[in-house]
Design an enzyme around this catalytic site. Structure first.
Site, mmCIF file in Angstrom:
data_model
loop_
_atom_site.group_PDB
_atom_site.id
_atom_site.type_symbol
_atom_site.label_atom_id
_atom_site.label_comp_id
_atom_site.label_asym_id
_atom_site.label_seq_id
_atom_site.Cartn_x
_atom_site.Cartn_y
_atom_site.Cartn_z
ATOM 1 N N SER A 102 0.841 -1.197 0.000
ATOM 2 C CA SER A 102 0.000 0.000 0.000
ATOM 3 C C SER A 102 0.886 1.262 0.000
ATOM 4 O O SER A 102 1.674 1.464 -0.921
ATOM 5 C CB SER A 102 -0.961 -0.046 1.187
ATOM 6 O OG SER A 102 -1.996 0.887 1.048
ATOM 7 N N ASP A 240 -9.640 -5.656 -4.117
ATOM 8 C CA ASP A 240 -8.750 -4.656 -3.530
ATOM 9 C C ASP A 240 -9.131 -3.235 -3.934
ATOM 10 O O ASP A 240 -9.511 -2.977 -5.078
ATOM 11 C CB ASP A 240 -7.318 -4.946 -4.018
ATOM 12 C CG ASP A 240 -6.237 -4.474 -3.074
ATOM 13 O OD1 ASP A 240 -6.418 -3.430 -2.443
ATOM 14 O OD2 ASP A 240 -5.205 -5.172 -2.998
ATOM 15 N N HIS A 267 -7.745 -5.801 0.358
ATOM 16 C CA HIS A 267 -6.490 -5.050 0.422
ATOM 17 C C HIS A 267 -5.421 -5.687 1.313
ATOM 18 O O HIS A 267 -4.280 -5.240 1.315
ATOM 19 C CB HIS A 267 -6.795 -3.635 0.930
ATOM 20 C CG HIS A 267 -5.682 -2.655 0.760
ATOM 21 N ND1 HIS A 267 -5.060 -2.417 -0.453
ATOM 22 C CD2 HIS A 267 -5.083 -1.821 1.656
ATOM 23 C CE1 HIS A 267 -4.127 -1.482 -0.296
ATOM 24 N NE2 HIS A 267 -4.109 -1.113 0.971
#
Length: 291
Positions: A102, A240, A267
């Protein structure tokens, strides 16, 4: 597995680090956690990668077990890039893999494009390599939410009420769709909230995953991806917020890179499909080391 831990002096304070299997002579992998302002806590399961190589965790300044200076000027990507450089230098890492997740992929990219020496490969896990593209993706994701949730989110954002309980509850609905689909949420993740620093997150990103107002809102390294010359892996979950479409796009413009979708995840595939995540990571890293 043997492990060592300690603190490293960086700009603004001290950051905590931990190395699993530090005696292995195989190429280490340094893990860059998400956030900004989160910690390695949710990713601690990746210590299983230390069966084959050293795994280096560190909590970025302001969160986790690292110091938390009260200085908003520290919360900018350039300082985090320099922080990573100081970690690499202090640990005397001559060659290493980077596994970023991320926001950790944002940091990984920014680091590589300024400090490429020694980086053997990069794993972009659920990547955020273009904040504007991310924001557009979340606009589309929001349209998939129940109508009443969409109305609440927009009204609170328009009225500057993103700190309200109403907004927080609506945000939970988004998160259940696109961040973590496990129900109930694993207890260890709830416990990990104590290691997060909302100030860092709000300063750099904004009030939520899908409302980008912080100093990263214009970050976009898409045009630089074609210059990456090392083995690169892009991964994401099927559901995601770092969408398969955008992740595949990043993969398509990065020479020789690989792409993998975790079919049962949003995610956090390292939490939602830990065994499959470990398998994919180990295969990629070992293949790079063999070549």
């Amino acid at each position: 597995m043997s492990e060592v831990e300690g603190f490293i002096d960086v700009i603004g304070g001290k950051v905590w680090y931990q190395i699993h299997n530090h005696k292995s002579e195989n190429t280490p992998v340094i893990v860059l956690h998400g956030g900004p302002g989160s910690s390695h806590y949710s990713m601690q399961g990746l210590r299983t990668l230390s069966e084959e190589r050293p795994v280096i965790f560190y909590d970025q300044l302001g969160c986790g077990k690292s110091e938390r200076p009260n200085d908003a000027s520290l919360w900018k990507i350039e300082r985090f890039v320099e922080e990573l450089r100081q970690v690499v230098e202090t640990l005397a890492l001559k060659e290493f893999h980077i596994l970023g997740h991320s926001w950790g992929t944002t940091l990984a990219a920014a680091y590589y494009f300024t400090n490429p020496n020694g980086v053997k490969s990069i794993i972009f896990s659920s990547p955020c390599l273009s904040a504007p593209r991310w924001a557009r993706d979340q606009e589309r994701n929001r349209e998939l939410l129940p109508e009443d949730v969409q109305v609440i989110l927009k009204r609170c954002e328009d009225n500057g009420a993103t700190d309200s309980e109403e907004y927080k509850e609506a945000t939970k609905i988004f998160n259940q769709h696109f961040v973590l689909r496990l129900d109930p949420v694993p207890l260890f993740l709830k416990e990990g909230k104590q290691y997060q620093n909302p100030e860092v997150y709000h300063t750099m990103w904004g009030p939520s995953e899908f409302y980008v107002t912080g100093n990263l809102k214009d970050f976009d390294c898409t045009s630089q991806l074609e210059t990456i010359t090392i083995p690169t892996l892009f991964t994401c979950g099927r559901y995601d917020e770092a969408t398969p479409t955008s992740t595949k796009f990043f993969n398509s413009i990065t020479p020789g890179s690989e792409f993998h979708v975790f079919e049962e995840s949003a995610h956090l595939p390292y939490v939602e499909e830990p065994e499959e995540f470990e398998k994919v990571m180990k295969k990629f890293l070992s293949n790079v080391d063999k070549n």
